[in-house]
Design a protein around this motif. Sequence first.
Motif, PDB file in Angstrom:
ATOM      1  N   THR A   1       0.970   3.615   2.956  1.00 36.84           N
ATOM      2  CA  THR A   1       1.551   3.142   4.314  1.00 36.84           C
ATOM      3  C   THR A   1       2.661   2.510   4.513  1.00 36.84           C
ATOM      4  O   THR A   1       3.275   2.685   5.218  1.00 36.84           O
ATOM      5  CB  THR A   1       0.432   2.119   5.066  1.00 36.84           C
ATOM      6  OG1 THR A   1       0.377   0.996   4.215  1.00 36.84           O
ATOM      7  CG2 THR A   1      -0.935   2.608   5.198  1.00 36.84           C
TER       8      THR A   1
ATOM      9  N   ILE B   1      -5.554  -4.015  12.101  1.00 32.77           N
ATOM     10  CA  ILE B   1      -5.512  -2.533  12.203  1.00 32.77           C
ATOM     11  C   ILE B   1      -4.219  -1.854  13.052  1.00 32.77           C
ATOM     12  O   ILE B   1      -3.678  -1.062  12.460  1.00 32.77           O
ATOM     13  CB  ILE B   1      -6.846  -1.930  12.890  1.00 32.77           C
ATOM     14  CG1 ILE B   1      -8.050  -2.147  11.801  1.00 32.77           C
ATOM     15  CG2 ILE B   1      -6.788  -0.468  13.449  1.00 32.77           C
ATOM     16  CD1 ILE B   1      -9.325  -1.916  12.489  1.00 32.77           C
ATOM     17  N   PRO B   2      -3.889  -2.541  14.226  1.00 33.73           N
ATOM     18  CA  PRO B   2      -2.675  -2.289  14.895  1.00 33.73           C
ATOM     19  C   PRO B   2      -1.595  -2.373  14.069  1.00 33.73           C
ATOM     20  O   PRO B   2      -0.301  -1.746  14.317  1.00 33.73           O
ATOM     21  CB  PRO B   2      -2.701  -2.782  16.141  1.00 33.73           C
ATOM     22  CG  PRO B   2      -3.909  -3.972  16.074  1.00 33.73           C
ATOM     23  CD  PRO B   2      -4.645  -3.480  14.955  1.00 33.73           C
ATOM     24  N   LEU B   3      -1.419  -3.275  12.890  1.00 39.45           N
ATOM     25  CA  LEU B   3      -0.351  -3.709  12.481  1.00 39.45           C
ATOM     26  C   LEU B   3      -0.118  -2.467  11.161  1.00 39.45           C
ATOM     27  O   LEU B   3       0.706  -2.660  10.254  1.00 39.45           O
ATOM     28  CB  LEU B   3      -0.455  -4.927  11.813  1.00 39.45           C
ATOM     29  CG  LEU B   3      -0.569  -6.251  12.617  1.00 39.45           C
ATOM     30  CD1 LEU B   3      -0.262  -7.559  11.796  1.00 39.45           C
ATOM     31  CD2 LEU B   3       0.306  -6.069  14.003  1.00 39.45           C
ATOM     32  N   GLY B   4      -1.020  -1.499  11.023  1.00 39.54           N
ATOM     33  CA  GLY B   4      -1.085  -0.427  10.230  1.00 39.54           C
ATOM     34  C   GLY B   4      -1.555  -0.981   8.944  1.00 39.54           C
ATOM     35  O   GLY B   4      -1.780  -0.181   7.844  1.00 39.54           O
ATOM     36  N   GLN B   5      -2.467  -2.001   8.956  1.00 42.52           N
ATOM     37  CA  GLN B   5      -3.297  -2.377   7.689  1.00 42.52           C
ATOM     38  C   GLN B   5      -4.692  -2.575   7.989  1.00 42.52           C
ATOM     39  O   GLN B   5      -5.216  -2.269   9.107  1.00 42.52           O
ATOM     40  CB  GLN B   5      -2.833  -3.790   7.667  1.00 42.52           C
ATOM     41  CG  GLN B   5      -1.207  -3.727   7.347  1.00 42.52           C
ATOM     42  CD  GLN B   5      -0.702  -5.281   7.386  1.00 42.52           C
ATOM     43  OE1 GLN B   5      -1.494  -6.142   6.887  1.00 42.52           O
ATOM     44  NE2 GLN B   5       0.613  -5.606   7.454  1.00 42.52           N
TER      45      GLN B   5
ATOM     46  N   ASP C   1       0.840  -1.310  -0.047  1.00 40.04           N
ATOM     47  CA  ASP C   1       0.020  -0.048  -0.064  1.00 40.04           C
ATOM     48  C   ASP C   1       0.951   1.257   0.153  1.00 40.04           C
ATOM     49  O   ASP C   1       1.578   1.559   1.050  1.00 40.04           O
ATOM     50  CB  ASP C   1      -0.873  -0.010   1.367  1.00 40.04           C
ATOM     51  CG  ASP C   1      -1.860   0.986   1.196  1.00 40.04           C
ATOM     52  OD1 ASP C   1      -1.578   2.056   0.904  1.00 40.04           O
ATOM     53  OD2 ASP C   1      -2.804   1.133   1.745  1.00 40.04           O
TER      54      ASP C   1
ATOM     55  N   LEU D   1       3.126  -0.315   3.804  1.00 35.12           N
ATOM     56  CA  LEU D   1       2.883  -1.502   4.422  1.00 35.12           C
ATOM     57  C   LEU D   1       2.288  -2.722   3.530  1.00 35.12           C
ATOM     58  O   LEU D   1       1.629  -2.196   2.595  1.00 35.12           O
ATOM     59  CB  LEU D   1       2.115  -1.496   5.656  1.00 35.12           C
ATOM     60  CG  LEU D   1       2.785  -0.903   6.812  1.00 35.12           C
ATOM     61  CD1 LEU D   1       1.876  -0.302   7.950  1.00 35.12           C
ATOM     62  CD2 LEU D   1       3.824  -1.943   7.341  1.00 35.12           C
TER      63      LEU D   1
END
Length: 392
Positions: A5, A27-31, A2, A7
Amino acid sequence: MDERTGLPVVGMVGAGQLARMTHQAAIPLGQGLRVLADSVDDGAALVAHDVVVGDYRSLDDLRAFAVGCDAVTFDHEHVPNAHIAALEADGVTVHPSAAALVFAQDKGEMRRRLSALGVPCPRWAPVDTENDLAGFAEQVGWPVVLKATRGGYDGKGVWVVSSVEEAAPVLASGTPLIVEEKVAIVRELAADVARSPFGQGAVWPVVETVQRDGICVEVIAPAPDLDEDVAEQAQALALRIAHELGVTGVLAVELFQTADGLVVNELAMRPHNSAHWTIEGSTTSQFEQHLRAVLDYPLGTTDPVAPHTVMVNLLGGPDDVVPKGIDERMHHCFAHWPEVKVHLYGKQFRPGRKVGHVTVVGHDLETLRRRAREAAQYLMVGDAAGTVPAHG
Ligand code: ADP
């Protein structure tokens, strides 16, 4: 990747509750999770923003979905194995691979492979005809358990039969079948592990899965009074199966505990109901671990955060599709059992359907079990359960 991000993007085929909870862990993994949904009303499609509506049985739809995914994984095992192999041939990173997943898709393949590995299984045989069945039952004794090799879940596709006559309609249906001895089960257990493509393995404590009518209703972590040697044996067995079969992601090994030891019932290669307790009960949930594994990140610690965790499934009661009063019952539930964590899957309610679960962690197992059961029953059927919670 992405671009916004930096990520990776994980795509999950299927958008039920497992995808919904995997999205929550992403979500907490930035995704966020990309999901291939049957419909915009699927549980995960209601919450994820990257939703593709398509047919998991269509290779074209799968190919279109995989574009831009760094890894593709699954919320169920119904994607045709040949399609998964075709994605791999296209260069898509798929976890678990087609070669591994077949052992969770086909009970005959699973039994054949596990037997070859010397893994303890119920005595079994492929069965096509009444003669095959009669011959097998002569060796192991009636009743026996017929199983559809593919497509079963929650006990659908499992028939306990006591005679050839009773089995005749199942045999005549043309469904590919295996037959197993009816195991004298002391209780059912699950050993849940994760394995990364790098080969790192992680294992959660062995749990007891309490079943009613072929459906898991409650999970107790760790399994109460389980002999330490047996627990270690189950964990080692699950890690060995993950390794031998080349599983990547979460592997759930469903086990029967018998007077003579453990036997494997079946395998699931995805997050599994027996490990929902890990959301609150373990340092790393199965959903986060599955994501770490499919991205080949190092795996997280699996230590339990409390001596006991109890998870009780919410099974739809005889209610409407959108149950009357659920909002009010949530209110009373939170007031009466503030320690109970509620998970609703955004699914329509139908009798017996898994529409959510509750989890409670703590020290006194009997109290935890009682509270989780009472809260679950109250949420599903309200005062009809005879439980009238007071505010406070
Ligand atoms: P599903 O794929 O529908 O989950 P399973 O193979 O897990 O089907 O079987 C569902 C349930 O049926 C098990 O949890 C267990 O209670 C019972 N069962 C399955 N196989 C046997 C067996 N060989 N002996 C005794 N009970 C069995």
